[in-house]
Write a protein that holds these residues in place. Structure first.
Motif, mmCIF file in Angstrom:
data_model
loop_
_atom_site.group_PDB
_atom_site.id
_atom_site.type_symbol
_atom_site.label_atom_id
_atom_site.label_comp_id
_atom_site.label_asym_id
_atom_site.label_seq_id
_atom_site.Cartn_x
_atom_site.Cartn_y
_atom_site.Cartn_z
ATOM 1 N N LEU A 107 50.031 -48.312 31.552
ATOM 2 C CA LEU A 107 49.022 -47.405 30.731
ATOM 3 C C LEU A 107 49.824 -46.768 29.458
ATOM 4 O O LEU A 107 49.132 -46.140 28.616
ATOM 5 C CB LEU A 107 48.492 -46.412 31.492
ATOM 6 N N GLU A 108 51.331 -46.850 29.584
ATOM 7 C CA GLU A 108 51.899 -46.117 28.462
ATOM 8 C C GLU A 108 52.106 -47.103 27.155
ATOM 9 O O GLU A 108 52.465 -46.772 26.135
ATOM 10 C CB GLU A 108 53.126 -45.722 28.994
ATOM 11 N N LEU A 109 51.499 -48.357 27.459
ATOM 12 C CA LEU A 109 51.791 -49.328 26.366
ATOM 13 C C LEU A 109 51.166 -48.746 25.054
ATOM 14 O O LEU A 109 49.992 -48.385 25.059
ATOM 15 C CB LEU A 109 51.285 -50.673 26.819
ATOM 16 N N PRO A 110 51.818 -48.970 23.897
ATOM 17 C CA PRO A 110 50.955 -48.119 22.547
ATOM 18 C C PRO A 110 49.972 -49.319 22.178
ATOM 19 O O PRO A 110 50.208 -50.348 22.318
ATOM 20 C CB PRO A 110 52.346 -48.244 21.709
ATOM 21 N N ILE A 111 49.092 -48.750 21.457
ATOM 22 C CA ILE A 111 47.998 -49.564 20.943
ATOM 23 C C ILE A 111 48.378 -50.037 19.515
ATOM 24 O O ILE A 111 48.558 -48.903 18.760
ATOM 25 C CB ILE A 111 46.499 -48.893 20.812
#
Length: 337
Positions: A201-205
């Motif tokens: 969920l911490e992966l950047p967009i």
């Protein structure tokens, strides 16, 4: 109108475009189903949910063990984003994107629901769609497959699925599930669920933009108010007319009612219940726009076309009825000044 009986035209059009691209449906079949591409001209247009269900039922007839739901879900057209997909694309990370998406699915389809549950180092997503509607299994397959594809599109990283569960029997094309969801798969489960590591969920967009996100969020809030019935039918109709005039698109009861996901007869009835009618609202908006544009020095011929009059003489007559004098008088005064 209740929120449960309309869906996003943009989302439905995306499904149609993918089916045409994959040669699943033909333009002839779509025509027989009553599909009208003009429904998606406005980004916040709605159509009856029954139309979407009919589309899915037709796709299901062509499935025949081909895994079409999975294939459709894996096919993404970045240029065909609706309001919700555009909003999600501007979030800061996958966790925020998932929260925005699951909390606002009503923008796409109120019958679809994704519940997020976090426990220790895992996050599970449970999918449900139309328990009382007649969606085929491939519709839920598409939803689950699409989440995987969108996660990759938004972050550039493939999600690792810790566990995937499906409430239906193992199909003949089970190998396609393994290609998308990994090998820890169980069919005939109690629910449709995928589990991922919470750290994902911490992966950047990659397309994140807080300024653009704020603009889209504001537009989405307006549409949510419309869908959830907090705006009157008059307000919704006026908004649609103003949008079409602003973009120089034609205005008619057929086009406006279609954009609101209702029949022309239903629109007439709802406006009558509010002691109003379409002709009066259209006339009122034209009057307000005429006064505004003339103050800005717009030419009479351009303004006539802008307001949708077929002949300039028709605009002159309407203007005199509205204000008691010819628009030429206003134009002459502006020239003197």
């Amino acid at each position: 109108m209740s929120i449960g009986n309309t869906v996003s035209c943009a989302a439905a059009q995306d499904l149609v475009d993918i089916c045409l691209e994959l040669d699943i449906l033909s333009t002839k079949t779509l025509s027989e189903l009553g599909w009208d591409r003009s429904w998606s001209n406005s980004p916040d247009s709605r159509l009856p949910e029954s139309v979407l269900i009919s589309l899915w039922q037709e796709i299901d007839k062509h499935d025949k063990g081909r895994g079409l739901g999975l294939r459709i879900g894996q096919t993404i057209n970045p240029n065909a984003k609706g309001l919700l997909a555009s909003w999600v694309s501007q979030c800061s990370n996958l966790g925020e994107a998932l929260e925005v998406f699951t909390n606002n699915l009503v923008l796409m389809n109120a019958s679809e629901n994704i519940t997020v549950h976090r426990q220790d180092s895992l996050v599970s997503l449970t999918f449900n769609i139309g328990s009382k509607q007649q969606y085929p299994t491939i519709a839920i397959e598409r939803s689950m497959s699409a989440v995987m594809a969108w996660a990759y599109s938004l972050t550039g990283n493939e999600l690792t699925i810790e566990k995937a569960e499906f409430s239906f029997p193992e199909p003949d094309y089970a190998h396609q599930f393994k290609q998308i969801f990994g090998h820890s798969i169980r069919f005939n489960a109690s629910s449709n669920r995928i589990s991922i590591k919470a750290q994902a969920l911490e992966l950047p967009i990659v397309s994140s933009n807080s300024l653009v996100k704020g603009i889209i969020q504001s537009k989405a809030s307006e549409l949510l108010s419309d869908i959830q019935g907090t705006s009157s039918t008059q307000e919704k109709v006026k908004k649609r007319i103003e949008e079409r005039i602003k973009s120089s698109e034609p205005v008619s009861t057929e086009l406006i009612s279609a954009s609101l996901g209702m029949s022309r007869q239903t629109l007439y009835r709802k406006l009558k219940e509010e002691s109003s009618d379409f002709k009066t609202l259209f006339d009122q908006i034209r009057k307000e726009e005429a006064a505004k544009q003339l103050d800005r020095g717009v030419s009479l011929s351009s303004l006539s076309l802008h307001l949708g009059f077929k002949e300039t003489s028709g605009f002159y007559k309407a203007y005199k009825r509205w204000f008691g004098h010819s628009p030429k008088a206003v134009s002459r005064d502006q020239t003197k000044n």
